[in-house]
Design an enzyme around this catalytic site. Structure first.
Site, PDB file in Angstrom:
ATOM      1  N   ASN A   4       0.858  -1.158   0.023  1.00  0.00           N
ATOM      2  CA  ASN A   4       0.114   0.007   0.041  1.00  0.00           C
ATOM      3  C   ASN A   4       0.947   1.223  -0.012  1.00  0.00           C
ATOM      4  O   ASN A   4       1.593   1.411   0.986  1.00  0.00           O
ATOM      5  CB  ASN A   4      -0.828  -0.160   1.212  1.00  0.00           C
ATOM      6  CG  ASN A   4      -1.540   1.161   1.551  1.00  0.00           C
ATOM      7  OD1 ASN A   4      -1.767   2.122   0.439  1.00  0.00           O
ATOM      8  ND2 ASN A   4      -2.359   1.663   2.703  1.00  0.00           N
ATOM      9  N   TRP A   5       0.987   1.938  -1.210  1.00  0.00           N
ATOM     10  CA  TRP A   5       1.823   3.135  -1.191  1.00  0.00           C
ATOM     11  C   TRP A   5       1.502   4.211  -0.762  1.00  0.00           C
ATOM     12  O   TRP A   5       2.236   5.320  -0.562  1.00  0.00           O
ATOM     13  CB  TRP A   5       2.446   3.277  -2.769  1.00  0.00           C
ATOM     14  CG  TRP A   5       3.307   2.338  -3.503  1.00  0.00           C
ATOM     15  CD1 TRP A   5       3.805   1.256  -2.536  1.00  0.00           C
ATOM     16  CD2 TRP A   5       3.595   2.187  -4.704  1.00  0.00           C
ATOM     17  NE1 TRP A   5       4.712   0.443  -3.291  1.00  0.00           N
ATOM     18  CE2 TRP A   5       4.583   1.290  -4.769  1.00  0.00           C
ATOM     19  CE3 TRP A   5       3.509   2.916  -5.731  1.00  0.00           C
ATOM     20  CZ2 TRP A   5       5.379   0.761  -5.964  1.00  0.00           C
ATOM     21  CZ3 TRP A   5       4.109   2.586  -7.126  1.00  0.00           C
ATOM     22  CH2 TRP A   5       4.964   1.577  -6.965  1.00  0.00           C
ATOM     23  N   LYS A   6      -0.061   4.215  -0.234  1.00  0.00           N
ATOM     24  CA  LYS A   6      -0.507   5.646   0.241  1.00  0.00           C
ATOM     25  C   LYS A   6      -0.345   6.732  -0.660  1.00  0.00           C
ATOM     26  O   LYS A   6      -0.203   6.549  -1.906  1.00  0.00           O
ATOM     27  CB  LYS A   6      -0.053   5.757   1.744  1.00  0.00           C
ATOM     28  CG  LYS A   6      -0.004   4.473   2.505  1.00  0.00           C
ATOM     29  CD  LYS A   6      -0.033   4.705   3.978  1.00  0.00           C
ATOM     30  CE  LYS A   6       0.072   3.330   4.544  1.00  0.00           C
ATOM     31  NZ  LYS A   6       0.036   3.408   5.948  1.00  0.00           N
ATOM     32  N   HIS A  28      -9.327   1.486   4.901  1.00  0.00           N
ATOM     33  CA  HIS A  28      -8.171   1.550   5.475  1.00  0.00           C
ATOM     34  C   HIS A  28      -8.191   2.495   6.696  1.00  0.00           C
ATOM     35  O   HIS A  28      -8.967   3.590   6.651  1.00  0.00           O
ATOM     36  CB  HIS A  28      -6.985   2.116   4.498  1.00  0.00           C
ATOM     37  CG  HIS A  28      -5.664   2.273   5.181  1.00  0.00           C
ATOM     38  ND1 HIS A  28      -5.189   2.992   5.849  1.00  0.00           N
ATOM     39  CD2 HIS A  28      -4.476   1.268   5.159  1.00  0.00           C
ATOM     40  CE1 HIS A  28      -3.900   2.727   6.412  1.00  0.00           C
ATOM     41  NE2 HIS A  28      -3.392   1.521   5.834  1.00  0.00           N
ATOM     42  N   GLU A  64      -6.532   4.821   7.866  1.00  0.00           N
ATOM     43  CA  GLU A  64      -6.280   6.248   7.718  1.00  0.00           C
ATOM     44  C   GLU A  64      -7.508   6.786   6.767  1.00  0.00           C
ATOM     45  O   GLU A  64      -7.993   8.106   7.092  1.00  0.00           O
ATOM     46  CB  GLU A  64      -5.090   6.471   6.732  1.00  0.00           C
ATOM     47  CG  GLU A  64      -3.829   6.189   7.697  1.00  0.00           C
ATOM     48  CD  GLU A  64      -2.677   5.759   6.648  1.00  0.00           C
ATOM     49  OE1 GLU A  64      -2.643   5.648   5.463  1.00  0.00           O
ATOM     50  OE2 GLU A  64      -1.859   5.066   7.399  1.00  0.00           O
ATOM     51  N   GLU A  75      -5.501  -4.770  10.562  1.00  0.00           N
ATOM     52  CA  GLU A  75      -4.400  -3.899  10.902  1.00  0.00           C
ATOM     53  C   GLU A  75      -4.614  -2.867  12.312  1.00  0.00           C
ATOM     54  O   GLU A  75      -5.214  -2.092  12.242  1.00  0.00           O
ATOM     55  CB  GLU A  75      -4.189  -2.647   9.826  1.00  0.00           C
ATOM     56  CG  GLU A  75      -4.084  -3.380   8.505  1.00  0.00           C
ATOM     57  CD  GLU A  75      -3.385  -2.603   7.466  1.00  0.00           C
ATOM     58  OE1 GLU A  75      -2.363  -2.719   6.618  1.00  0.00           O
ATOM     59  OE2 GLU A  75      -3.919  -1.544   6.948  1.00  0.00           O
ATOM     60  N   GLY A 108       2.738   2.284  10.846  1.00  0.00           N
ATOM     61  CA  GLY A 108       3.475   3.415  10.594  1.00  0.00           C
ATOM     62  C   GLY A 108       4.534   3.674  11.712  1.00  0.00           C
ATOM     63  O   GLY A 108       5.052   4.714  11.994  1.00  0.00           O
ATOM     64  N   SER A 117       3.457  -2.324  10.151  1.00  0.00           N
ATOM     65  CA  SER A 117       5.106  -2.341  10.513  1.00  0.00           C
ATOM     66  C   SER A 117       5.643  -3.731   9.946  1.00  0.00           C
ATOM     67  O   SER A 117       6.467  -4.220  10.517  1.00  0.00           O
ATOM     68  CB  SER A 117       5.319  -1.960  11.884  1.00  0.00           C
ATOM     69  OG  SER A 117       5.015  -0.651  12.010  1.00  0.00           O
ATOM     70  N   GLY A 175       2.908  -1.158   4.153  1.00  0.00           N
ATOM     71  CA  GLY A 175       3.098   0.209   4.017  1.00  0.00           C
ATOM     72  C   GLY A 175       4.476   0.526   3.610  1.00  0.00           C
ATOM     73  O   GLY A 175       5.030   0.266   2.393  1.00  0.00           O
ATOM     74  N   GLY A 176       5.113   1.176   4.500  1.00  0.00           N
ATOM     75  CA  GLY A 176       6.427   1.873   4.378  1.00  0.00           C
ATOM     76  C   GLY A 176       7.347   1.081   3.674  1.00  0.00           C
ATOM     77  O   GLY A 176       7.910   1.613   2.630  1.00  0.00           O
TER      78      GLY A 176
END
Ligand code: PGA
Length: 255
Positions: free
Chosen positions: A13-15, A99, A101, A171, A177, A217, A238-239
């Site tokens: 997930n590149w956001k 998600h 966010e 999640e 993150g 993470s 993610g990251g």
């Protein structure tokens, strides 16, 4: 329950990261590193503007492209939104829905998650529906209560046929993150709970076939431990999915 029955999915997930040029650069490194990977499905979710570049770069590879959100209406006066038809035409096969966010900053609710999930399925997209508790929920013993409310209000409202085509991502918000991963045992415990909800709502068969990804993470150095849990059917990353080499080493966790 044998994990070999459920094909694992490793999704990035590149956001709100990466331009089209950055997307092309990512794939030129990433594709050769994962082209021999057969043990899982590989998914990348770029931001909307980079979707065509990602689809072109992933053509004739084992990588599928996902969107990060959608609107449930086919078209209309909804400034800033995007429809399933637009995503399908652009070459998406998956879409991330609900998600944390989006729930936290953009008003996604159980109700909109349910509408988006149904719209995605009707268009032939595979939804990855996210659920997960905040730290305060976990600390006050409400993890199951929150996950159940998100399950019941979202995937739990689908027909059995629709449900059979959905992926769930667990999640825990406190692990996203933050560098703070749930232990493999903590994640597996919630996955088991979600699977039990699916069995109660639908059937033992659908629950057993349901794929539940873990997110929060996930990194090259913890993926192996997480995937050692049979309950974990993959990861939403993610990251660590932004760097081609790091995401490839997560995908290739078996080697
Ligand atoms: P993270 O993000 O891997 O950077 O924690 C996961 C996610 O938000 O899907």
């Amino acid at each position: 329950m044998s994990q070999t029955k459920r094909r694992r999915v490793i999704a990035g997930n590149w956001k709100m990261f990466k331009t089209q040029a950055e997307t092309r650069a990512f794939f030129s490194t990433f594709v050769p590193l994962v082209s021999a990977s057969r043990h899982c499905s590989i998914v990348v979710a770029p931001p909307f503007t980079a979707i065509p570049a990602a689809v072109a770069a992933a053509k004739n590879t084992n990588i599928a492209i996902s969107a990060q959100n959608l609107h449930w209406e086919k078209e209309g006066a909804f400034t800033g939104e995007i429809s399933t038809g637009m995503l399908v035409e652009a070459g998406c096969r998956y879409v991330i829905i609900g998600h944390s966010e989006r729930r936290q900053f953009f008003g996604d609710t159980e109700e909109t998650v349910a509408k988006k999930t149904k719209a995605a399925l009707a268009a032939g997209l595979t939804p990855v529906v996210c659920v997960g508790e905040h730290l305060s929920h976990r600390e006050s013993g409400q993890t199951h209560k929150i996950c159940k409310a998100q399950f019941d209000g979202g995937p739990g409202l689908l027909t059995p046929d629709e449900f059979s085509r959905v992926l769930i991502a667990y999640e825990p918000v406190w692990a996203i993150g933050t560098g703070r991963t749930a232990t493999p045992e903590m994640a597996a415990e919630v996955h088991k709970f979600l699977r039990q909800l699916a069995a109660e709502k639908f059937s033992a068969k659908l629950a057993e076939a349901l794929r539940i990804l873990y997110g929060g993470s996930v990194k090259p150095d913890n993926i192996k431990g997480l995937m050692a849990q049979e309950e974990l059917d993959g990861a939403l990353v993610g990251g660590a999915s932004l760097d081609a080499k790091s995401f490839a080493s997560i995908v290739n966790f078996t080697s």
